[in-house]
Write an enzyme that holds these catalytic residues in place. Structure first.
Site, PDB file in Angstrom:
ATOM      1  N   LYS A   9      -7.433 -14.419  -0.556  1.00 53.85           N
ATOM      2  CA  LYS A   9      -6.959 -13.700  -1.977  1.00 53.85           C
ATOM      3  C   LYS A   9      -7.275 -14.793  -2.950  1.00 53.85           C
ATOM      4  O   LYS A   9      -7.590 -15.939  -2.578  1.00 53.85           O
ATOM      5  CB  LYS A   9      -5.030 -13.538  -1.985  1.00 53.85           C
ATOM      6  CG  LYS A   9      -5.093 -12.538  -1.098  1.00 53.85           C
ATOM      7  CD  LYS A   9      -3.877 -11.151  -1.070  1.00 53.85           C
ATOM      8  CE  LYS A   9      -3.910 -10.246  -0.288  1.00 53.85           C
ATOM      9  NZ  LYS A   9      -2.442  -9.460  -0.615  1.00 53.85           N
ATOM     10  N   TYR A  49      -6.955  -0.465  -1.395  1.00 52.13           N
ATOM     11  CA  TYR A  49      -5.529  -0.303  -1.334  1.00 52.13           C
ATOM     12  C   TYR A  49      -4.549   1.313  -1.613  1.00 52.13           C
ATOM     13  O   TYR A  49      -3.502   1.121  -2.237  1.00 52.13           O
ATOM     14  CB  TYR A  49      -4.884  -1.960  -2.191  1.00 52.13           C
ATOM     15  CG  TYR A  49      -4.534  -2.762  -1.867  1.00 52.13           C
ATOM     16  CD1 TYR A  49      -4.005  -3.217  -0.448  1.00 52.13           C
ATOM     17  CD2 TYR A  49      -5.281  -3.822  -2.660  1.00 52.13           C
ATOM     18  CE1 TYR A  49      -3.479  -4.876  -0.522  1.00 52.13           C
ATOM     19  CE2 TYR A  49      -5.434  -5.476  -2.164  1.00 52.13           C
ATOM     20  CZ  TYR A  49      -4.342  -5.988  -1.542  1.00 52.13           C
ATOM     21  OH  TYR A  49      -4.758  -6.717  -0.888  1.00 52.13           O
ATOM     22  N   PHE A  57       4.616  -1.639  -8.280  1.00 54.30           N
ATOM     23  CA  PHE A  57       3.410  -2.509  -8.387  1.00 54.30           C
ATOM     24  C   PHE A  57       1.877  -2.801  -8.154  1.00 54.30           C
ATOM     25  O   PHE A  57       0.886  -3.501  -8.423  1.00 54.30           O
ATOM     26  CB  PHE A  57       4.266  -3.867  -6.825  1.00 54.30           C
ATOM     27  CG  PHE A  57       3.820  -3.270  -5.988  1.00 54.30           C
ATOM     28  CD1 PHE A  57       2.320  -3.398  -5.175  1.00 54.30           C
ATOM     29  CD2 PHE A  57       4.515  -3.034  -4.634  1.00 54.30           C
ATOM     30  CE1 PHE A  57       2.160  -2.994  -3.791  1.00 54.30           C
ATOM     31  CE2 PHE A  57       4.582  -2.453  -3.786  1.00 54.30           C
ATOM     32  CZ  PHE A  57       3.244  -2.613  -3.374  1.00 54.30           C
ATOM     33  N   THR A  92       5.287 -10.346   4.394  1.00 59.19           N
ATOM     34  CA  THR A  92       4.633 -10.384   3.192  1.00 59.19           C
ATOM     35  C   THR A  92       5.035 -11.818   1.593  1.00 59.19           C
ATOM     36  O   THR A  92       4.401 -12.484   1.214  1.00 59.19           O
ATOM     37  CB  THR A  92       4.964  -9.104   2.702  1.00 59.19           C
ATOM     38  OG1 THR A  92       4.489  -8.097   3.237  1.00 59.19           O
ATOM     39  CG2 THR A  92       4.297  -8.855   1.820  1.00 59.19           C
ATOM     40  N   ASN A 113       0.163 -14.077  -2.114  1.00 60.25           N
ATOM     41  CA  ASN A 113       1.075 -14.419  -1.120  1.00 60.25           C
ATOM     42  C   ASN A 113       0.190 -14.994   0.185  1.00 60.25           C
ATOM     43  O   ASN A 113      -0.433 -14.661   1.244  1.00 60.25           O
ATOM     44  CB  ASN A 113       1.446 -13.544  -0.274  1.00 60.25           C
ATOM     45  CG  ASN A 113       0.728 -12.152  -0.465  1.00 60.25           C
ATOM     46  OD1 ASN A 113      -0.302 -11.970  -0.764  1.00 60.25           O
ATOM     47  ND2 ASN A 113       1.558 -11.221   0.613  1.00 60.25           N
ATOM     48  N   HIS A 116      -4.517 -11.240   2.712  1.00 57.00           N
ATOM     49  CA  HIS A 116      -4.106 -10.159   3.355  1.00 57.00           C
ATOM     50  C   HIS A 116      -4.486  -9.260   4.671  1.00 57.00           C
ATOM     51  O   HIS A 116      -5.178 -10.487   4.878  1.00 57.00           O
ATOM     52  CB  HIS A 116      -4.524  -8.791   2.216  1.00 57.00           C
ATOM     53  CG  HIS A 116      -4.734  -7.660   3.308  1.00 57.00           C
ATOM     54  ND1 HIS A 116      -3.526  -6.687   3.116  1.00 57.00           N
ATOM     55  CD2 HIS A 116      -5.695  -6.863   3.853  1.00 57.00           C
ATOM     56  CE1 HIS A 116      -3.877  -5.266   3.582  1.00 57.00           C
ATOM     57  NE2 HIS A 116      -5.307  -5.897   3.829  1.00 57.00           N
ATOM     58  N   GLU A 127     -10.276  -0.174   6.571  1.00 53.84           N
ATOM     59  CA  GLU A 127     -10.892  -2.250   5.842  1.00 53.84           C
ATOM     60  C   GLU A 127     -12.198  -2.817   6.165  1.00 53.84           C
ATOM     61  O   GLU A 127     -12.531  -3.487   5.147  1.00 53.84           O
ATOM     62  CB  GLU A 127      -9.310  -3.204   5.583  1.00 53.84           C
ATOM     63  CG  GLU A 127      -7.975  -2.462   5.223  1.00 53.84           C
ATOM     64  CD  GLU A 127      -6.714  -3.377   5.627  1.00 53.84           C
ATOM     65  OE1 GLU A 127      -6.187  -2.901   4.929  1.00 53.84           O
ATOM     66  OE2 GLU A 127      -7.076  -4.059   6.212  1.00 53.84           O
TER      67      GLU A 127
HETATM   68  P1  CMP Z   1      -0.777  -7.397   1.223  1.00 54.22           P
HETATM   69  O1  CMP Z   1      -0.703  -7.885   2.770  1.00 54.22           O
HETATM   70  O2  CMP Z   1      -2.266  -7.655   0.501  1.00 54.22           O
HETATM   71  O3  CMP Z   1      -0.709  -6.021   0.836  1.00 54.22           O
HETATM   72  C1  CMP Z   1      -0.226  -5.467  -0.472  1.00 54.22           C
HETATM   73  C2  CMP Z   1      -0.014  -6.070  -1.395  1.00 54.22           C
HETATM   74  O4  CMP Z   1       0.691  -5.902  -2.529  1.00 54.22           O
HETATM   75  C3  CMP Z   1       1.348  -7.984  -0.769  1.00 54.22           C
HETATM   76  O5  CMP Z   1      -0.021  -8.362   0.121  1.00 54.22           O
HETATM   77  C4  CMP Z   1       1.252  -8.203  -2.312  1.00 54.22           C
HETATM   78  O6  CMP Z   1       0.311  -8.927  -2.287  1.00 54.22           O
HETATM   79  C5  CMP Z   1       1.315  -7.043  -3.438  1.00 54.22           C
HETATM   80  N1  CMP Z   1       2.702  -6.904  -3.671  1.00 54.22           N
HETATM   81  C6  CMP Z   1       3.336  -7.096  -4.426  1.00 54.22           C
HETATM   82  N2  CMP Z   1       3.889  -6.364  -5.377  1.00 54.22           N
HETATM   83  C7  CMP Z   1       5.318  -5.914  -3.808  1.00 54.22           C
HETATM   84  C8  CMP Z   1       6.205  -5.776  -3.517  1.00 54.22           C
HETATM   85  N3  CMP Z   1       6.939  -5.497  -4.218  1.00 54.22           N
HETATM   86  N4  CMP Z   1       5.692  -5.600  -2.179  1.00 54.22           N
HETATM   87  C9  CMP Z   1       5.134  -5.391  -1.721  1.00 54.22           C
HETATM   88  N5  CMP Z   1       3.830  -5.967  -1.265  1.00 54.22           N
HETATM   89  C10 CMP Z   1       3.998  -6.567  -3.042  1.00 54.22           C
END
Ligand code: CMP
Length: 135
Positions: A9, A49, A57, A92, A113, A116, A127
């Protein structure tokens, strides 16, 4: 061999830490089949997404994911690649991720985080088609 999609990311690329994650993936004996650095446009990000489009979010996620370059990787390994990437990547929320996972080491918040990873074979297929449309 089954393949899946992992994406480094923007905050990791901005900090110049992508090499450490790629090294960690290789040391865990994954094969990198394809890899590219790119920046999402708004339409691609929304398509990528779209399962989160009704989440509270989503707007923040859109802003964040187009904020800089990301690195998309097609990864291969023998076995259940979805379960194996979950072990590699961790929970996550980095606060819940186990030591030795990418998100434990490189994640700084629920949003930032670090990576992905596809959560099912169908998401991996979708994807990969978005990120590597040319092949
Ligand atoms: P990712 O695995 O990329 O999938 C969706 C992304 O949304 C997640 O990782 C986080 O970076 C982001 N995100 C932000 N807020 C939340 C939340 N409350 N729950 C899950 N994903 C979140």
């Amino acid at each position: 061999m089954a393949s899946t999609y992992l994406m480094i990311k923007p905050e990791v690329v901005e900090a110049g830490l992508q090499g450490q994650i790629i090294d960690f993936i290789l040391k865990n004996r994954w094969t990198i089949r394809r890899m590219k650095m790119f920046r999402f446009n708004d339409a691609q990000a929304a398509e990528f997404y779209d399962i989160h489009k009704d989440k509270p979010f989503f707007a923040d996620l859109m802003k964040y994911i187009v904020s800089g370059n990301v690195i998309g990787l097609e990864l291969e390994k023998d076995g259940d690649v979805i379960a194996l990437t979950r072990e590699l990547v961790g929970a996550t929320n980095p606060a819940d991720a186990r030591p030795g996972t990418i998100r434990y080491m490189f994640g700084t918040s629920l949003q930032a985080n670090a990576v992905h990873a596809s959560d099912a074979p169908e998401s991996a297929e979708k994807e990969l088609a978005i990120v590597f449309p040319e092949d």
